[in-house]
Design a protein around this motif. Structure first.
Motif, PDB file in Angstrom:
ATOM      1  N   GLN A   1       0.830  -1.210   0.000  1.00 29.87           N
ATOM      2  CA  GLN A   1       0.000   0.000   0.000  1.00 29.87           C
ATOM      3  C   GLN A   1       0.866   1.263   0.000  1.00 29.87           C
ATOM      4  O   GLN A   1       0.552   2.252  -0.670  1.00 29.87           O
ATOM      5  CB  GLN A   1      -0.936  -0.004   1.215  1.00 29.87           C
ATOM      6  N   LYS A   2       1.960   1.197   0.737  1.00 26.24           N
ATOM      7  CA  LYS A   2       2.893   2.332   0.741  1.00 26.24           C
ATOM      8  C   LYS A   2       3.491   2.544  -0.649  1.00 26.24           C
ATOM      9  O   LYS A   2       3.625   3.679  -1.119  1.00 26.24           O
ATOM     10  CB  LYS A   2       4.000   2.093   1.771  1.00 26.24           C
ATOM     11  N   LEU A   3       3.861   1.434  -1.294  1.00 26.44           N
ATOM     12  CA  LEU A   3       4.414   1.521  -2.653  1.00 26.44           C
ATOM     13  C   LEU A   3       3.382   2.100  -3.617  1.00 26.44           C
ATOM     14  O   LEU A   3       3.703   2.952  -4.458  1.00 26.44           O
ATOM     15  CB  LEU A   3       4.856   0.142  -3.125  1.00 26.44           C
ATOM     16  N   ALA A   4       2.138   1.649  -3.453  1.00 25.44           N
ATOM     17  CA  ALA A   4       1.062   2.158  -4.312  1.00 25.44           C
ATOM     18  C   ALA A   4       0.877   3.668  -4.115  1.00 25.44           C
ATOM     19  O   ALA A   4       0.646   4.419  -5.065  1.00 25.44           O
ATOM     20  CB  ALA A   4      -0.233   1.416  -4.025  1.00 25.44           C
ATOM     21  N   LEU A   5       0.999   4.134  -2.862  1.00 23.99           N
ATOM     22  CA  LEU A   5       0.859   5.557  -2.564  1.00 23.99           C
ATOM     23  C   LEU A   5       1.959   6.362  -3.265  1.00 23.99           C
ATOM     24  O   LEU A   5       1.708   7.437  -3.815  1.00 23.99           O
ATOM     25  CB  LEU A   5       0.908   5.763  -1.042  1.00 23.99           C
ATOM     26  N   LYS A   6       3.174   5.802  -3.242  1.00 21.40           N
ATOM     27  CA  LYS A   6       4.286   6.480  -3.943  1.00 21.40           C
ATOM     28  C   LYS A   6       4.031   6.533  -5.447  1.00 21.40           C
ATOM     29  O   LYS A   6       4.293   7.546  -6.102  1.00 21.40           O
ATOM     30  CB  LYS A   6       5.594   5.745  -3.673  1.00 21.40           C
ATOM     31  N   ILE A   7       3.527   5.436  -5.989  1.00 24.07           N
ATOM     32  CA  ILE A   7       3.258   5.385  -7.437  1.00 24.07           C
ATOM     33  C   ILE A   7       2.179   6.400  -7.814  1.00 24.07           C
ATOM     34  O   ILE A   7       2.283   7.108  -8.839  1.00 24.07           O
ATOM     35  CB  ILE A   7       2.839   3.957  -7.855  1.00 24.07           C
ATOM     36  N   ILE A   8       1.151   6.505  -6.974  1.00 23.95           N
ATOM     37  CA  ILE A   8       0.082   7.478  -7.248  1.00 23.95           C
ATOM     38  C   ILE A   8       0.640   8.900  -7.244  1.00 23.95           C
ATOM     39  O   ILE A   8       0.304   9.728  -8.095  1.00 23.95           O
ATOM     40  CB  ILE A   8      -1.064   7.335  -6.220  1.00 23.95           C
ATOM     41  N   SER A   9       1.536   9.196  -6.283  1.00 26.22           N
ATOM     42  CA  SER A   9       2.123  10.547  -6.228  1.00 26.22           C
ATOM     43  C   SER A   9       2.935  10.840  -7.490  1.00 26.22           C
ATOM     44  O   SER A   9       2.934  11.958  -8.005  1.00 26.22           O
ATOM     45  CB  SER A   9       2.993  10.709  -4.980  1.00 26.22           C
ATOM     46  N   LYS A  10       3.636   9.808  -8.007  1.00 23.52           N
ATOM     47  CA  LYS A  10       4.396   9.987  -9.255  1.00 23.52           C
ATOM     48  C   LYS A  10       3.457  10.234 -10.429  1.00 23.52           C
ATOM     49  O   LYS A  10       3.745  11.055 -11.310  1.00 23.52           O
ATOM     50  CB  LYS A  10       5.262   8.755  -9.526  1.00 23.52           C
ATOM     51  N   LYS A  11       2.319   9.526 -10.439  1.00 27.48           N
ATOM     52  CA  LYS A  11       1.340   9.717 -11.506  1.00 27.48           C
ATOM     53  C   LYS A  11       0.752  11.133 -11.468  1.00 27.48           C
ATOM     54  O   LYS A  11       0.497  11.741 -12.512  1.00 27.48           O
ATOM     55  CB  LYS A  11       0.217   8.681 -11.390  1.00 27.48           C
ATOM     56  N   VAL A  12       0.536  11.616 -10.245  1.00 25.17           N
ATOM     57  CA  VAL A  12       0.050  12.995 -10.109  1.00 25.17           C
ATOM     58  C   VAL A  12       1.062  13.969 -10.701  1.00 25.17           C
ATOM     59  O   VAL A  12       0.707  14.879 -11.464  1.00 25.17           O
ATOM     60  CB  VAL A  12      -0.231  13.349  -8.630  1.00 25.17           C
ATOM     61  N   MET A  13       2.342  13.770 -10.389  1.00 23.76           N
ATOM     62  CA  MET A  13       3.374  14.675 -10.900  1.00 23.76           C
ATOM     63  C   MET A  13       3.524  14.559 -12.421  1.00 23.76           C
ATOM     64  O   MET A  13       3.758  15.565 -13.105  1.00 23.76           O
ATOM     65  CB  MET A  13       4.715  14.409 -10.211  1.00 23.76           C
ATOM     66  N   GLN A  14       3.402  13.359 -12.950  1.00 25.49           N
ATOM     67  CA  GLN A  14       3.458  13.196 -14.402  1.00 25.49           C
ATOM     68  C   GLN A  14       2.333  13.978 -15.074  1.00 25.49           C
ATOM     69  O   GLN A  14       2.543  14.651 -16.089  1.00 25.49           O
ATOM     70  CB  GLN A  14       3.367  11.705 -14.773  1.00 25.49           C
ATOM     71  N   TYR A  15       1.156  13.891 -14.479  1.00 23.01           N
ATOM     72  CA  TYR A  15       0.022  14.653 -15.010  1.00 23.01           C
ATOM     73  C   TYR A  15       0.287  16.158 -14.911  1.00 23.01           C
ATOM     74  O   TYR A  15       0.015  16.911 -15.856  1.00 23.01           O
ATOM     75  CB  TYR A  15      -1.252  14.300 -14.240  1.00 23.01           C
ATOM     76  N   LEU A  16       0.831  16.586 -13.765  1.00 24.10           N
ATOM     77  CA  LEU A  16       1.111  18.014 -13.574  1.00 24.10           C
ATOM     78  C   LEU A  16       2.154  18.526 -14.571  1.00 24.10           C
ATOM     79  O   LEU A  16       2.056  19.651 -15.064  1.00 24.10           O
ATOM     80  CB  LEU A  16       1.593  18.274 -12.146  1.00 24.10           C
ATOM     81  N   GLU A  17       3.161  17.709 -14.871  1.00 21.48           N
ATOM     82  CA  GLU A  17       4.197  18.122 -15.824  1.00 21.48           C
ATOM     83  C   GLU A  17       3.613  18.277 -17.223  1.00 21.48           C
ATOM     84  O   GLU A  17       3.928  19.245 -17.933  1.00 21.48           O
ATOM     85  CB  GLU A  17       5.349  17.105 -15.844  1.00 21.48           C
ATOM     86  N   ILE A  18       2.778  17.336 -17.621  1.00 19.40           N
ATOM     87  CA  ILE A  18       2.117  17.442 -18.932  1.00 19.40           C
ATOM     88  C   ILE A  18       1.210  18.668 -18.970  1.00 19.40           C
ATOM     89  O   ILE A  18       1.188  19.430 -19.937  1.00 19.40           O
ATOM     90  CB  ILE A  18       1.315  16.161 -19.234  1.00 19.40           C
ATOM     91  N   ARG A  19       0.468  18.846 -17.867  1.00 25.24           N
ATOM     92  CA  ARG A  19      -0.437  19.992 -17.768  1.00 25.24           C
ATOM     93  C   ARG A  19       0.343  21.302 -17.852  1.00 25.24           C
ATOM     94  O   ARG A  19      -0.081  22.255 -18.519  1.00 25.24           O
ATOM     95  CB  ARG A  19      -1.186  19.901 -16.431  1.00 25.24           C
ATOM     96  N   LYS A  20       1.487  21.345 -17.186  1.00 24.46           N
ATOM     97  CA  LYS A  20       2.325  22.545 -17.191  1.00 24.46           C
ATOM     98  C   LYS A  20       2.836  22.851 -18.603  1.00 24.46           C
ATOM     99  O   LYS A  20       2.827  24.001 -19.047  1.00 24.46           O
ATOM    100  CB  LYS A  20       3.507  22.371 -16.237  1.00 24.46           C
ATOM    101  N   LYS A  21       3.287  21.814 -19.319  1.00 26.63           N
ATOM    102  CA  LYS A  21       3.774  22.019 -20.681  1.00 26.63           C
ATOM    103  C   LYS A  21       2.675  22.564 -21.587  1.00 26.63           C
ATOM    104  O   LYS A  21       2.900  23.476 -22.386  1.00 26.63           O
ATOM    105  CB  LYS A  21       4.318  20.705 -21.247  1.00 26.63           C
ATOM    106  N   LEU A  22       1.490  21.970 -21.451  1.00 25.62           N
ATOM    107  CA  LEU A  22       0.360  22.437 -22.259  1.00 25.62           C
ATOM    108  C   LEU A  22       0.005  23.885 -21.929  1.00 25.62           C
ATOM    109  O   LEU A  22      -0.274  24.686 -22.821  1.00 25.62           O
ATOM    110  CB  LEU A  22      -0.852  21.522 -22.039  1.00 25.62           C
ATOM    111  N   ASN A  23       0.016  24.201 -20.624  1.00 23.58           N
ATOM    112  CA  ASN A  23      -0.274  25.576 -20.209  1.00 23.58           C
ATOM    113  C   ASN A  23       0.781  26.541 -20.728  1.00 23.58           C
ATOM    114  O   ASN A  23       0.463  27.654 -21.169  1.00 23.58           O
ATOM    115  CB  ASN A  23      -0.355  25.668 -18.685  1.00 23.58           C
ATOM    116  N   ASP A  24       2.054  26.118 -20.651  1.00 21.13           N
ATOM    117  CA  ASP A  24       3.142  26.970 -21.137  1.00 21.13           C
ATOM    118  C   ASP A  24       3.018  27.206 -22.641  1.00 21.13           C
ATOM    119  O   ASP A  24       3.232  28.326 -23.132  1.00 21.13           O
ATOM    120  CB  ASP A  24       4.499  26.342 -20.824  1.00 21.13           C
ATOM    121  N   GLN A  25       2.672  26.128 -23.366  1.00 22.62           N
ATOM    122  CA  GLN A  25       2.505  26.266 -24.813  1.00 22.62           C
ATOM    123  C   GLN A  25       1.329  27.175 -25.136  1.00 22.62           C
ATOM    124  O   GLN A  25       1.406  28.009 -26.041  1.00 22.62           O
ATOM    125  CB  GLN A  25       2.296  24.885 -25.440  1.00 22.62           C
ATOM    126  N   GLU A  26       0.248  27.006 -24.388  1.00 25.03           N
ATOM    127  CA  GLU A  26      -0.926  27.844 -24.605  1.00 25.03           C
ATOM    128  C   GLU A  26      -0.609  29.305 -24.305  1.00 25.03           C
ATOM    129  O   GLU A  26      -1.015  30.212 -25.036  1.00 25.03           O
ATOM    130  CB  GLU A  26      -2.074  27.366 -23.716  1.00 25.03           C
TER     131      GLU A  26
END
Length: 370
Positions: A138-163
């Motif tokens: 469960q701890k490992l899963a929590l870490k993986i979820i946090s990484k997925k959140v950051m991956q989404y945020l990085e993509i979102r940031k790039k799109l926002n920067d491009q926009e």
């Protein structure tokens, strides 16, 4: 202090604070509750005064004062989970009103959200109101979820920067096009007669006073209505030919600027054939009224000058013929006739050159405009 300033600056660069819910993050919050088997899960971001909830399950509030926040203890530990299995046994949380109050927190687990610059900008946390433990999986899963959140945020940031960059580029381009002489346009038409100004610069306001730019964009055919009746047919014919043969447009035409005023426009555009019978033109419209007036004035001036000089020249030539028919035997008369003859020939040559220069100048001016 410098580290905290960098962290806050990093957080702001994601432009995530106080934004509406986003399905991707809501789903990850739901997944956190499911994985950790907790009634509450939160994806939050921490600024200098608060912990703000971007996505949440099982809680109504949207933020908490940073002084009451559990997650603030993750800020200096970007690589570690924060697991609190008994907050009453932890000096950091035992007096926290969110622990001591009714239905207080009895279990807390959080994975930090870590930026590329190693700054903790927020957390993914799971909360329960009963004491419990979670497994290593469960701890490992929590870490993986946090990484997925950051991956989404990085993509979102790039799109926002491009926009943002596109928006800035569009604003810069608009400033340039609005400063350009005349109007710049992108115009489309199809074989069903549908027409649209995809882009039309503000310069059109200086070319067409009787119709607003908004009205022209809504109804492009209004442009045709103000074209001089004698030029309207050629204008429509030229556009039709350009549409059918995909050839450039190059038209000079008059518009009725007012009931008594006429203005000359020069339209140049290159067509591009699209699918479904659509043709798009990229072009410019310029006001050439003053150029036309200058050219007409120059033409009239040269015409007048030529005719003014031609009349006395013809008279002089007539006088020479009369002198030749006389005796003209003395040397002085012959010399005078020769002098007048030479001067008149020079004058006649000047007139011919003047006419030639006029036509050359007129041709050069047209090429320069083109």
């Amino acid at each position: 202090m410098e580290k905290e300033r960098n962290r806050l600056s990093d957080l702001l660069n994601y432009r995530i604070l106080d934004t509406p819910p986003e399905e991707e993050l809501d789903d990850l919050a739901q997944l956190t509750s499911a994985v950790c088997d907790t009634p509450v899960s939160i994806i939050s971001f921490i600024d200098e005064k608060r912990q703000w909830y971007k996505a949440k399950v099982g809680v109504e509030i949207t933020e908490v004062d940073i002084k009451k926040s559990f997650c603030r203890y993750t800020l200096n530990n970007p690589h570690d989970l924060l697991i609190v299995e008994d907050p009453f046994a932890d000096n950091r949380f035992c007096n926290n009103p969110n622990v001591t109050g009714k239905n207080g927190i009895k279990f807390y687990a959080a994975a930090p959200l870590v930026s590329k610059d190693e700054n903790v900008i927020g957390t993914v946390c799971a909360i329960d109101f009963i004491s419990k433990k979670i497994s290593e999986k469960q701890k490992l899963a929590l870490k993986i979820i946090s990484k997925k959140v950051m991956q989404y945020l990085e993509i979102r940031k790039k799109l926002n920067d491009q926009e943002l960059e596109l928006d800035l580029s569009a604003k810069r381009l608009k400033k340039l096009t609005d400063l350009a002489p005349g109007a710049i346009f992108k115009f489309s038409a199809d074989d069903s007669g549908n027409m649209e100004f995809i882009f039309l610069s503000d310069g059109i306001n200086n070319l067409v006073k009787k119709i607003s730019i908004d009205d022209i964009k809504k109804e492009p055919k209004l442009i045709i209505d103000i074209i001089h009746p004698e030029d309207k047919g050629l204008f429509i014919q030229s556009f039709q030919e350009s549409f059918e043969k995909i050839i450039p447009l190059d038209i000079e035409y008059r518009i009725m600027a007012s009931e008594r005023s006429i203005m000359w426009h020069w339209l140049k555009a290159n067509p591009e054939k699209k699918g479904n019978g659509v043709v798009v033109w990229y072009g410019t419209i310029q006001n050439i009224t003053q150029k036309k007036k200058h050219l007409e004035t120059l033409e009239q001036m040269l015409f007048d000058l030529s005719h003014v000089i031609r009349k006395p020249t013809a008279n002089i030539l007539g006088c020479i013929d009369a002198l030749k028919k006389g005796d003209g035997s003395d040397k002085e008369t012959k010399e005078m006739i020769a002098l007048i003859q030479n001067q008149t020939n020079d004058l006649e040559s000047f007139i011919r050159n003047l006419n030639s220069d006029y036509f050359n100048l007129k041709s050069a001016l047209k090429k320069k405009w083109n």
